[in-house]
Design a protein around this motif. Structure first.
Motif, PDB file in Angstrom:
ATOM      1  N   LYS A  11       0.831  -1.204   0.000  1.00  8.79           N
ATOM      2  CA  LYS A  11       0.000   0.000   0.000  1.00  8.79           C
ATOM      3  C   LYS A  11       0.866   1.255   0.000  1.00  8.79           C
ATOM      4  O   LYS A  11       0.572   2.235  -0.707  1.00  8.79           O
ATOM      5  CB  LYS A  11      -0.919   0.015   1.225  1.00  8.79           C
ATOM      6  N   LEU A  39      -4.193  -9.962  -5.337  1.00  7.78           N
ATOM      7  CA  LEU A  39      -5.210  -9.029  -4.879  1.00  7.78           C
ATOM      8  C   LEU A  39      -6.586  -9.688  -4.934  1.00  7.78           C
ATOM      9  O   LEU A  39      -6.830 -10.591  -5.740  1.00  7.78           O
ATOM     10  CB  LEU A  39      -5.203  -7.772  -5.755  1.00  7.78           C
ATOM     11  N   CYS A  60     -12.094  -3.621 -10.032  1.00  5.71           N
ATOM     12  CA  CYS A  60     -11.594  -3.224  -8.709  1.00  5.71           C
ATOM     13  C   CYS A  60     -10.880  -4.402  -8.042  1.00  5.71           C
ATOM     14  O   CYS A  60     -11.393  -5.521  -8.029  1.00  5.71           O
ATOM     15  CB  CYS A  60     -12.741  -2.754  -7.825  1.00  5.71           C
ATOM     16  N   TYR A  62      -8.482  -5.488  -4.441  1.00  6.14           N
ATOM     17  CA  TYR A  62      -8.295  -5.040  -3.062  1.00  6.14           C
ATOM     18  C   TYR A  62      -7.115  -5.765  -2.399  1.00  6.14           C
ATOM     19  O   TYR A  62      -6.908  -6.959  -2.627  1.00  6.14           O
ATOM     20  CB  TYR A  62      -9.570  -5.296  -2.248  1.00  6.14           C
ATOM     21  N   THR A  63      -6.386  -5.027  -1.578  1.00  8.56           N
ATOM     22  CA  THR A  63      -5.267  -5.634  -0.856  1.00  8.56           C
ATOM     23  C   THR A  63      -5.748  -6.473   0.324  1.00  8.56           C
ATOM     24  O   THR A  63      -5.045  -7.367   0.786  1.00  8.56           O
ATOM     25  CB  THR A  63      -4.297  -4.549  -0.339  1.00  8.56           C
ATOM     26  N   GLU A  64      -6.941  -6.168   0.819  1.00  6.85           N
ATOM     27  CA  GLU A  64      -7.533  -6.949   1.906  1.00  6.85           C
ATOM     28  C   GLU A  64      -8.909  -7.446   1.470  1.00  6.85           C
ATOM     29  O   GLU A  64      -9.585  -6.800   0.663  1.00  6.85           O
ATOM     30  CB  GLU A  64      -7.640  -6.095   3.171  1.00  6.85           C
ATOM     31  N   PRO A  66     -12.515  -7.942   0.775  1.00  6.82           N
ATOM     32  CA  PRO A  66     -13.667  -7.053   0.972  1.00  6.82           C
ATOM     33  C   PRO A  66     -14.858  -7.798   1.581  1.00  6.82           C
ATOM     34  O   PRO A  66     -14.996  -9.010   1.400  1.00  6.82           O
ATOM     35  CB  PRO A  66     -13.985  -6.596  -0.463  1.00  6.82           C
ATOM     36  N   ASP A 100      -7.643  -0.822  -4.445  1.00  5.66           N
ATOM     37  CA  ASP A 100      -8.228  -0.269  -3.220  1.00  5.66           C
ATOM     38  C   ASP A 100      -8.983   1.036  -3.476  1.00  5.66           C
ATOM     39  O   ASP A 100      -8.633   2.093  -2.923  1.00  5.66           O
ATOM     40  CB  ASP A 100      -7.137  -0.040  -2.166  1.00  5.66           C
ATOM     41  N   GLU A 103      -9.595   4.087  -0.952  1.00  8.38           N
ATOM     42  CA  GLU A 103      -8.520   4.139   0.056  1.00  8.38           C
ATOM     43  C   GLU A 103      -7.215   4.533  -0.643  1.00  8.38           C
ATOM     44  O   GLU A 103      -6.854   5.702  -0.698  1.00  8.38           O
ATOM     45  CB  GLU A 103      -8.369   2.794   0.767  1.00  8.38           C
TER      46      GLU A 103
END
Length: 231
Positions: A11, A39, A60, A62-64, A66, A100, A103
């Motif tokens: 990030k 991801l 989209c 995401y690193t974490e 969702p 992300d 964010e």
């Protein structure tokens, strides 16, 4: 480096790239890590879910993981590497990949992803070799004077690397950081300080920098003896 710290580090590198997209060191670090991470994406009945914008559709990632809306059926989450993400963007005719959103909020265009696809193929095709002492001793001594002042450095290597797009070997310096982790910005700044220390030693020759968390660095750690080990 554990998963949570790797996520935080990635990030930080995303934000650094977003803020300074023309800095070669920042760009190299970002794309190197992007080639290594996986991801999360949301699937809708087995197909990657796209977000519609005025500029077109966006995938989209995401690193974490969702959280899914329990009131919407057919949703699932899967982790994909960048090569598969690029494939999804191109096959679904999306305009970009968003990392992300809301964010980090970093968008990589379809054109950038097509270029990255070629770079990733090239990045896997590198060769390493041990350089003779007469080529590395002065460089290692210059690096050692900087490295030994930082307690976070466990070990360091200098070897030769031949990239797929090059015809001659270059120096590559690999750093192993302490297990507690060092932030992405800190690693970039430390690499800059090492580069400054080597400028008068190598002249016009280029010295590349990396860490053992990366593909090249992991291979160097596996195959070569470090010139510096923290005592």
């Amino acid at each position: 480096m554990d998963t949570a710290k790797k996520t935080t580090y990635f990030k930080e590198c995303c934000l650094a790239y977003k803020q300074t997209p023309t800095d070669e060191g920042v760009v190299a670090k970002f794309y190197t890590l992007l080639g290594q991470v996986k991801l999360y994406v949301v699937l809708e009945y087995g197909v990657c879910q796209l977000r519609q914008t005025e500029a077109g559709s966006v995938l989209c990632a995401y690193t974490e993981e969702p959280k899914l809306d329990p009131n919407v059926s057919g949703l699932a989450v899967v982790r994909l590497g960048i090569e598969r993400l690029i494939q999804e963007v191109l096959e679904m005719h999306a305009q970009s990949l968003a990392i992300d959103p809301g964010e980090v909020d970093l968008e990589i265009s379809k054109e950038q992803l097509e270029q990255l696809k070629q770079l990733l193929v090239q990045a896997r095709n590198f060769k390493l070799k041990k350089l003779p002492p007469e080529k590395t001793l002065t460089l290692e001594n210059s690096l050692r004077r900087v490295i030994k002042q930082d307690d976070r450095i466990r070990a360091a290597w200098v070897v030769g690397i031949l990239l797929a797009t090059e015809t001659e070997y270059k120096y590559v310096t690999i750093i192993e950081y302490a297990s507690s982790g060092v932030s992405g910005d800190e690693q970039i700044e430390f690499a800059k300080s090492l580069a400054e220390a080597t400028m008068t030693v190598v002249g016009d020759e280029e010295v590349l920098f990396g860490s053992t968390d990366e593909v090249v660095g992991a291979k160097v750690k596996e195959k070569f003896v470090p010139f510096y080990i923290k005592r």
